[in-house]
Design an enzyme around this catalytic site. Sequence first.
Site, PDB file in Angstrom:
ATOM      1  N   CYS A  29      -1.790  -1.677  -3.256  1.00 22.79           N
ATOM      2  CA  CYS A  29      -2.326  -3.020  -3.045  1.00 22.79           C
ATOM      3  C   CYS A  29      -1.496  -3.704  -1.962  1.00 22.79           C
ATOM      4  O   CYS A  29      -0.275  -3.591  -1.962  1.00 22.79           O
ATOM      5  CB  CYS A  29      -2.274  -3.817  -4.349  1.00 22.79           C
ATOM      6  SG  CYS A  29      -2.919  -5.487  -4.222  1.00 22.79           S
ATOM      7  N   HIS A  76     -11.118  -2.730  -8.281  1.00 23.88           N
ATOM      8  CA  HIS A  76      -9.760  -3.235  -8.021  1.00 23.88           C
ATOM      9  C   HIS A  76      -9.812  -4.724  -7.675  1.00 23.88           C
ATOM     10  O   HIS A  76      -9.027  -5.520  -8.205  1.00 23.88           O
ATOM     11  CB  HIS A  76      -9.145  -2.428  -6.872  1.00 23.88           C
ATOM     12  CG  HIS A  76      -7.780  -2.867  -6.469  1.00 23.88           C
ATOM     13  ND1 HIS A  76      -6.655  -2.164  -6.800  1.00 23.88           N
ATOM     14  CD2 HIS A  76      -7.349  -3.943  -5.761  1.00 23.88           C
ATOM     15  CE1 HIS A  76      -5.585  -2.775  -6.302  1.00 23.88           C
ATOM     16  NE2 HIS A  76      -5.988  -3.869  -5.657  1.00 23.88           N
ATOM     17  N   GLU A  77     -10.728  -5.106  -6.794  1.00 23.68           N
ATOM     18  CA  GLU A  77     -10.794  -6.504  -6.357  1.00 23.68           C
ATOM     19  C   GLU A  77     -11.300  -7.428  -7.464  1.00 23.68           C
ATOM     20  O   GLU A  77     -10.831  -8.561  -7.600  1.00 23.68           O
ATOM     21  CB  GLU A  77     -11.648  -6.634  -5.097  1.00 23.68           C
ATOM     22  CG  GLU A  77     -11.170  -5.791  -3.923  1.00 23.68           C
ATOM     23  CD  GLU A  77      -9.678  -5.848  -3.643  1.00 23.68           C
ATOM     24  OE1 GLU A  77      -9.027  -6.881  -3.923  1.00 23.68           O
ATOM     25  OE2 GLU A  77      -9.134  -4.852  -3.130  1.00 23.68           O
ATOM     26  N   HIS A 125      -8.478  -8.349  -9.571  1.00 25.19           N
ATOM     27  CA  HIS A 125      -7.732  -9.465  -8.981  1.00 25.19           C
ATOM     28  C   HIS A 125      -8.336 -10.806  -9.401  1.00 25.19           C
ATOM     29  O   HIS A 125      -7.625 -11.734  -9.756  1.00 25.19           O
ATOM     30  CB  HIS A 125      -7.727  -9.381  -7.442  1.00 25.19           C
ATOM     31  CG  HIS A 125      -6.588  -8.621  -6.862  1.00 25.19           C
ATOM     32  ND1 HIS A 125      -5.277  -9.001  -6.992  1.00 25.19           N
ATOM     33  CD2 HIS A 125      -6.567  -7.470  -6.141  1.00 25.19           C
ATOM     34  CE1 HIS A 125      -4.497  -8.146  -6.373  1.00 25.19           C
ATOM     35  NE2 HIS A 125      -5.253  -7.194  -5.848  1.00 25.19           N
TER      36      HIS A 125
END
Length: 136
Positions: free
Chosen positions: A85, A126-127, A130
Amino acid sequence: MIKPINKNLQSLKVKSQPASIDDRQVAQDLLDTLEAHQVECVGMAANMIGMHKRIIAVSLGPINIAMLNPEITQKSQPYQTEEGCLSLTGKRSTTRYQKITVHYIDLTGESQSLNLTNFAAEIVQHEIDHCNGIII
Protein backbone atom coordinates in the site's frame (compact mmCIF):
# COMPACT_ATOMS: atom_id res chain seq x y z
CA MET A 1 -4.88 18.39 -8.33
CA ILE A 2 -2.20 16.00 -7.08
CA LYS A 3 -2.41 15.62 -3.30
CA PRO A 4 0.15 14.35 -0.76
CA ILE A 5 -0.20 10.74 0.42
CA ASN A 6 -1.62 10.33 3.93
CA LYS A 7 0.52 7.90 5.97
CA ASN A 8 -1.06 8.62 9.35
CA LEU A 9 -2.41 5.27 10.60
CA GLN A 10 -4.91 6.88 13.01
CA SER A 11 -6.39 8.88 10.15
CA LEU A 12 -6.44 5.86 7.82
CA LYS A 13 -8.41 3.86 10.41
CA VAL A 14 -11.30 6.37 10.36
CA LYS A 15 -14.36 5.03 8.52
CA SER A 16 -15.22 7.25 5.56
CA GLN A 17 -18.51 9.11 5.14
CA PRO A 18 -20.83 8.56 2.16
CA ALA A 19 -19.95 10.62 -0.90
CA SER A 20 -22.28 12.63 -3.10
CA ILE A 21 -21.99 13.97 -6.61
CA ASP A 22 -20.89 17.24 -4.98
CA ASP A 23 -17.65 15.43 -4.06
CA ARG A 24 -16.59 15.23 -7.72
CA GLN A 25 -13.54 17.40 -7.02
CA VAL A 26 -12.30 14.94 -4.39
CA ALA A 27 -12.71 12.15 -6.97
CA GLN A 28 -10.81 14.16 -9.57
CA ASP A 29 -8.00 14.88 -7.08
CA LEU A 30 -7.86 11.16 -6.36
CA LEU A 31 -7.62 10.34 -10.08
CA ASP A 32 -4.89 12.98 -10.54
CA THR A 33 -2.92 11.60 -7.57
CA LEU A 34 -3.32 8.01 -8.79
CA GLU A 35 -1.99 9.01 -12.21
CA ALA A 36 0.98 10.77 -10.60
CA HIS A 37 1.83 7.52 -8.75
CA GLN A 38 1.01 5.11 -11.59
CA VAL A 39 4.45 3.49 -11.48
CA GLU A 40 3.99 2.20 -7.92
CA CYS A 41 0.20 2.32 -7.39
CA VAL A 42 -2.93 0.83 -9.02
CA GLY A 43 -5.63 2.12 -6.68
CA MET A 44 -6.34 4.74 -4.06
CA ALA A 45 -9.07 5.64 -1.60
CA ALA A 46 -9.94 9.21 -0.66
CA ASN A 47 -8.59 8.79 2.88
CA MET A 48 -5.17 8.24 1.32
CA ILE A 49 -5.27 11.92 0.32
CA GLY A 50 -6.76 13.02 3.65
CA MET A 51 -10.44 13.10 2.64
CA HIS A 52 -12.77 10.78 4.56
CA LYS A 53 -15.27 10.20 1.77
CA ARG A 54 -16.31 6.84 0.30
CA ILE A 55 -14.52 7.38 -3.01
CA ILE A 56 -11.96 5.15 -4.67
CA ALA A 57 -9.95 5.43 -7.88
CA VAL A 58 -8.64 2.30 -9.58
CA SER A 59 -6.56 1.49 -12.60
CA LEU A 60 -8.41 -1.02 -14.75
CA GLY A 61 -6.04 -1.71 -17.59
CA PRO A 62 -5.69 1.36 -19.79
CA ILE A 63 -8.22 3.48 -17.86
CA ASN A 64 -8.52 4.90 -14.37
CA ILE A 65 -12.02 5.19 -12.95
CA ALA A 66 -13.45 6.80 -9.84
CA MET A 67 -16.21 5.11 -7.84
CA LEU A 68 -18.40 6.91 -5.34
CA ASN A 69 -19.86 4.78 -2.53
CA PRO A 70 -18.58 1.47 -3.93
CA GLU A 71 -20.17 -1.61 -2.44
CA ILE A 72 -19.36 -5.24 -3.08
CA THR A 73 -22.65 -7.07 -3.57
CA GLN A 74 -21.30 -10.47 -4.57
CA LYS A 75 -18.02 -12.27 -3.94
CA SER A 76 -16.72 -15.77 -4.47
CA GLN A 77 -13.57 -17.90 -4.49
CA PRO A 78 -11.54 -16.64 -1.51
CA TYR A 79 -7.75 -16.84 -1.63
CA GLN A 80 -4.74 -15.65 0.39
CA THR A 81 -2.42 -13.01 -1.02
CA GLU A 82 0.12 -10.38 0.01
CA GLU A 83 -0.47 -6.72 -0.73
CA GLY A 84 1.42 -3.49 -0.44
CA CYS A 85 0.00 0.00 0.00
CA LEU A 86 1.28 3.46 -0.85
CA SER A 87 0.33 4.60 2.67
CA LEU A 88 2.25 1.75 4.37
CA THR A 89 5.67 0.14 4.19
CA GLY A 90 6.13 -3.50 3.32
CA LYS A 91 3.59 -6.15 2.39
CA ARG A 92 0.92 -7.84 4.45
CA SER A 93 -1.13 -11.02 4.10
CA THR A 94 -4.86 -10.78 3.51
CA THR A 95 -7.83 -12.73 2.17
CA ARG A 96 -9.41 -11.56 -1.08
CA TYR A 97 -12.02 -12.94 -3.47
CA GLN A 98 -11.29 -13.97 -7.06
CA LYS A 99 -14.67 -12.72 -8.36
CA ILE A 100 -16.70 -9.74 -7.17
CA THR A 101 -19.58 -7.54 -8.27
CA VAL A 102 -19.24 -3.91 -7.24
CA HIS A 103 -22.00 -1.29 -7.39
CA TYR A 104 -21.07 2.40 -7.34
CA ILE A 105 -22.00 5.88 -8.54
CA ASP A 106 -19.93 7.30 -11.41
CA LEU A 107 -18.86 10.93 -11.81
CA THR A 108 -22.03 11.75 -13.76
CA GLY A 109 -24.19 10.57 -10.86
CA GLU A 110 -25.28 7.35 -12.59
CA SER A 111 -25.49 4.02 -10.79
CA GLN A 112 -23.09 1.44 -12.23
CA SER A 113 -22.22 -2.20 -11.66
CA LEU A 114 -19.06 -4.07 -12.62
CA ASN A 115 -18.18 -7.74 -12.47
CA LEU A 116 -14.45 -7.99 -11.79
CA THR A 117 -12.04 -10.88 -11.49
CA ASN A 118 -8.45 -11.52 -10.46
CA PHE A 119 -6.19 -8.51 -9.91
CA ALA A 120 -8.88 -5.91 -10.79
CA ALA A 121 -11.14 -7.44 -8.13
CA GLU A 122 -8.27 -7.43 -5.62
CA ILE A 123 -7.59 -3.72 -6.20
CA VAL A 124 -11.23 -2.75 -5.60
CA GLN A 125 -11.43 -4.88 -2.43
CA HIS A 126 -8.27 -3.25 -1.04
CA GLU A 127 -9.59 0.27 -1.68
CA ILE A 128 -13.05 -0.47 -0.25
CA ASP A 129 -11.28 -1.73 2.89
CA HIS A 130 -9.66 1.72 3.11
CA CYS A 131 -13.13 3.32 2.99
CA ASN A 132 -14.09 1.13 5.94
CA GLY A 133 -11.01 2.09 7.94
CA ILE A 134 -9.48 -1.35 7.43
CA ILE A 135 -5.74 -1.42 6.86
CA ILE A 136 -4.17 -4.60 5.49
